[in-house]
Design an enzyme around this catalytic site. Structure first.
Site, mmCIF file in Angstrom:
data_model
loop_
_atom_site.group_PDB
_atom_site.id
_atom_site.type_symbol
_atom_site.label_atom_id
_atom_site.label_comp_id
_atom_site.label_asym_id
_atom_site.label_seq_id
_atom_site.Cartn_x
_atom_site.Cartn_y
_atom_site.Cartn_z
ATOM 1 N N CYS A 21 0.743 -1.292 -0.124
ATOM 2 C CA CYS A 21 0.114 -0.164 0.049
ATOM 3 C C CYS A 21 0.949 1.318 -0.201
ATOM 4 O O CYS A 21 1.822 1.207 0.553
ATOM 5 C CB CYS A 21 -0.964 0.034 1.232
ATOM 6 S SG CYS A 21 -2.013 -1.298 1.158
ATOM 7 N N GLY A 47 0.116 -0.417 -5.017
ATOM 8 C CA GLY A 47 -1.157 -0.922 -4.810
ATOM 9 C C GLY A 47 -2.106 -0.485 -5.892
ATOM 10 O O GLY A 47 -2.232 0.552 -6.023
ATOM 11 N N ASN A 121 -0.409 1.768 5.956
ATOM 12 C CA ASN A 121 0.553 1.059 5.009
ATOM 13 C C ASN A 121 1.240 0.050 6.260
ATOM 14 O O ASN A 121 1.832 0.438 7.081
ATOM 15 C CB ASN A 121 1.549 1.863 4.328
ATOM 16 C CG ASN A 121 2.638 1.105 3.651
ATOM 17 O OD1 ASN A 121 3.657 1.553 3.622
ATOM 18 N ND2 ASN A 121 2.300 -0.081 3.381
ATOM 19 N N GLY A 122 1.050 -1.065 6.139
ATOM 20 C CA GLY A 122 1.498 -2.001 7.122
ATOM 21 C C GLY A 122 0.627 -2.895 7.551
ATOM 22 O O GLY A 122 -0.143 -3.586 6.693
ATOM 23 N N CYS A 260 11.897 -2.609 6.747
ATOM 24 C CA CYS A 260 11.715 -3.325 5.671
ATOM 25 C C CYS A 260 12.954 -3.524 4.595
ATOM 26 O O CYS A 260 12.779 -2.539 3.706
ATOM 27 C CB CYS A 260 10.518 -3.673 5.298
ATOM 28 S SG CYS A 260 10.163 -4.806 3.872
ATOM 29 N N TYR A 266 12.799 -4.645 -3.744
ATOM 30 C CA TYR A 266 11.693 -4.770 -4.731
ATOM 31 C C TYR A 266 10.631 -3.764 -4.652
ATOM 32 O O TYR A 266 10.451 -3.100 -5.828
ATOM 33 C CB TYR A 266 11.093 -6.092 -4.414
ATOM 34 C CG TYR A 266 9.893 -6.275 -5.441
ATOM 35 C CD1 TYR A 266 9.962 -6.574 -6.819
ATOM 36 C CD2 TYR A 266 8.661 -6.003 -4.969
ATOM 37 C CE1 TYR A 266 8.626 -6.660 -7.521
ATOM 38 C CE2 TYR A 266 7.374 -6.209 -5.615
ATOM 39 C CZ TYR A 266 7.531 -6.574 -6.929
ATOM 40 O OH TYR A 266 6.554 -6.741 -7.849
ATOM 41 N N CYS A 406 5.975 -12.842 5.239
ATOM 42 C CA CYS A 406 6.141 -11.623 6.073
ATOM 43 C C CYS A 406 5.014 -11.278 6.714
ATOM 44 O O CYS A 406 3.953 -11.648 6.156
ATOM 45 C CB CYS A 406 6.363 -10.368 5.078
ATOM 46 S SG CYS A 406 6.230 -8.723 5.759
ATOM 47 N N CYS A 457 14.915 -5.068 8.998
ATOM 48 C CA CYS A 457 14.207 -6.338 9.114
ATOM 49 C C CYS A 457 14.565 -7.231 7.890
ATOM 50 O O CYS A 457 14.348 -7.040 6.782
ATOM 51 C CB CYS A 457 12.806 -5.963 9.261
ATOM 52 S SG CYS A 457 11.830 -7.593 9.220
ATOM 53 N N CYS A 460 12.215 -12.296 6.209
ATOM 54 C CA CYS A 460 11.751 -12.960 5.265
ATOM 55 C C CYS A 460 13.015 -13.932 4.749
ATOM 56 O O CYS A 460 12.530 -14.928 4.047
ATOM 57 C CB CYS A 460 11.146 -12.124 3.847
ATOM 58 S SG CYS A 460 12.118 -11.087 3.487
#
Ligand code: AMP
Length: 482
Positions: A21, A47, A121-122, A260, A266, A406, A457, A460
């Site tokens: 998002c 999004g 967002n999250g 993140c 990406y 994630c 973080c 993943c």
């Protein structure tokens, strides 16, 4: 046929158009809705399922939410329905909650603190538990989005001011959130204490003197409206912009930072500065380090567009192997309801990508992409390159194997659907039918984003989550992010 074929659901390439998002907020400009529209336009890549905006004319909040793309939703007539000098907006692809209009954001509510709209967002990791408690206490939910929990907590707070009620709510939610709120006369934004998702702050000079304040998931949204990036909303910080000016406060003590890393790998656009670092620079470094760690004798370096472009430039620069744009992407692919006959194989990927045969014929190709999730798209692309005449296809991935889902807002599937959870690298190489496959190491990824003091973080890639997550419940609820 590979044995995994029967187990892995073939997905449409259109699924790959979805990301997470994007949020945008603006205070203090006579053309607020038009500028938020432009901001959302620049955040469309985050999004594409739905988009929405809420504006305030100082007395009343106006709101529009629709399924579809920003440019299709916000026609001049629709923008005219959004008067006022302050507004927030959202582009959505769901990671929590169903994909319906009722989950489109901004969500709004009228409560004792006045009218409030929110965009998020999250992904909240304790939303299921909070929702259960709220429902047991009589709350009636309108959506299946985790964000609605925040509005209920605000509405129920005993604090008298909106800022107080927000503080109250923010202290109860856990996980990843970059939130923008709109009230009648103010914008309030907040970021979770770990700073999982980005939230940049900017300033837009007004012709009449003074300035408007803007917030966005990514700085590319500022560029379009000529706003200047002034820095990030800090983890654990709340910023209030109202008639009295700008107030910044920490509503809680910041936790260990956990930005993140996938934003740099990406999600974010390469022209953005995310977590204070230029994304293009990180990606090129990933490509350079990938070339150092996993060299191969080849004739051309070819990116999978757009996600592999910056890393492929780095790989080519470091290895000295020429860079060629031998896969061309059709940027105008939308949803299509025309199902092709079974005879047209790999229709989805072909719609999106087309190989340039004369650049590939007889060549040993290094194919660079950012990640492999399920492996199905990667395999189609390897096949496409080989069918276009490549002699060898060496797949290079600019991050480590994705082994864990994630829970903080990235749309990764449940663990058993992650190919790197089930197969080792040699087996994945076989599955995607590459002559060789190699991934960037975790240390080199850290190096690429200049993470010298553990601020990112990597869950993943490691399975080590920075917060407690109710994994089973979330996995069950997981349908797709915000
Ligand atoms: P696959 O081979 O099916 O795992 O697909 C890999 C492709 O999906 C790569 O080109 C990635 O850029 C892209 N990708 C990775 N993560 C995501 C995500 N969360 N949403 C959409 N696309 C993604």
């Amino acid at each position: 046929m590979h044995p995994l074929d029967e187990e892995i659901k073939e997905e449409s390439v259109f699924d790959k158009l979805h990301e997470e998002c994007g949020v945008f907020a603006l205070y203090g400009h006579p053309e607020a809705a038009n500028l938020v529209y432009l901001g959302l336009y620049a955040l469309q890549h985050r999004g594409q399922e739905s988009a929405g905006m809420a504006s305030s004319d100082g007395r009343k909040i106006h709101s529009v939410r629709k399924m579809g793309h920003v440019a299709d939703i916000f026609t001049p007539d629709v923008l005219n329905e959004l008067p006022g000098e302050l507004a927030i907006g959202h582009t959505r692809y769901s990671t929590a909650g169903d994909t319906t209009i009722k989950n489109a954001q901004p969500l709004s509510v009228a409560c004792s603190k006045g009218q409030v709209a929110v965009a998020h967002n999250g992904n909240l990791t304790n939303a299921i538990e909070l929702r259960r408690e709220l429902e047991e206490d009589g709350s009636i939910f309108q959506s299946t989005s985790d964000t609605e929990v925040v509005l209920h907590l605000v509405a129920r707070s005993r604090e008298r001011t909106l800022a107080g009620a927000l503080r109250d709510a923010l202290l109860q939610i856990e996980g990843a959130f970059s939130l923008v709120f709109l009230a009648q006369d103010r914008i309030i934004v907040a970021r979770d204490p770990h700073g999982f998702r980005p939230l940049a702050m900017g300033r837009l000079e007004l012709a009449s003197g003074g300035f408007a304040t803007v917030f966005a998931s990514e700085t590319c949204a500022f560029d379009l409206i000529n706003a200047t990036y002034v820095g990030d909303v800090e983890p654990g910080e709340m910023v209030i912009v109202g008639p009295e000016g700008i107030t910044r406060e920490h509503y809680t003590t910041p936790a260990a930072p956990a930005h993140c890393v996938f934003e740099h790998v990406y999600f974010s656009r390469p022209d953005s500065i995310v977590f204070g670092k230029p994304v293009a620079e990180s990606r090129e470094k990933m490509g350079r380090l990938l070339a150092r760690e996993h060299p191969v004798e080849a004739d051309v370096v070819v990116p999978v567009p757009d996600s592999g472009v910056a890393a492929a430039i780095g790989y080519s620069a470091e290895s000295g192997i020429p860079y060629r744009q031998a896969l061309i992407r059709n940027h105008y692919v939308g949803r299509t309801f025309i199902e092709p006959s079974q005879a047209i194989r790999d229709f989805g990927v072909k719609l999106k990508l087309n190989p340039v045969r004369h650049l590939l014929e007889g060549k040993r190709v290094v194919l660079v992409d950012d990640s492999i999730v399920r492996g199905t798209t990667s395999r189609k692309i390897v096949r496409m390159v080989r069918n276009a005449g490549a002699r060898e296809v060496h797949l290079r991935i600019s991050c480590p194997p994705t082994v864990s889902p994630c829970y903080y807002g990235v749309d990764t599937p449940v663990q058993h659907e992650l190919i790197a959870h089930r197969l080792n690298i040699k087996e994945i190489e076989e599955f995607v039918e590459a002559d060789s496959l190699a991934y960037l190491s975790l240390d080199s990824l850290r190096d690429s984003v200049r993470d010298t003091d553990q601020r990112f973080c990597y869950a993943c890639y490691t399975g080590h989550y920075p917060t407690l997550v109710q994994i089973e419940e979330i996995a069950l609820a997981k349908t797709g992010c915000c």
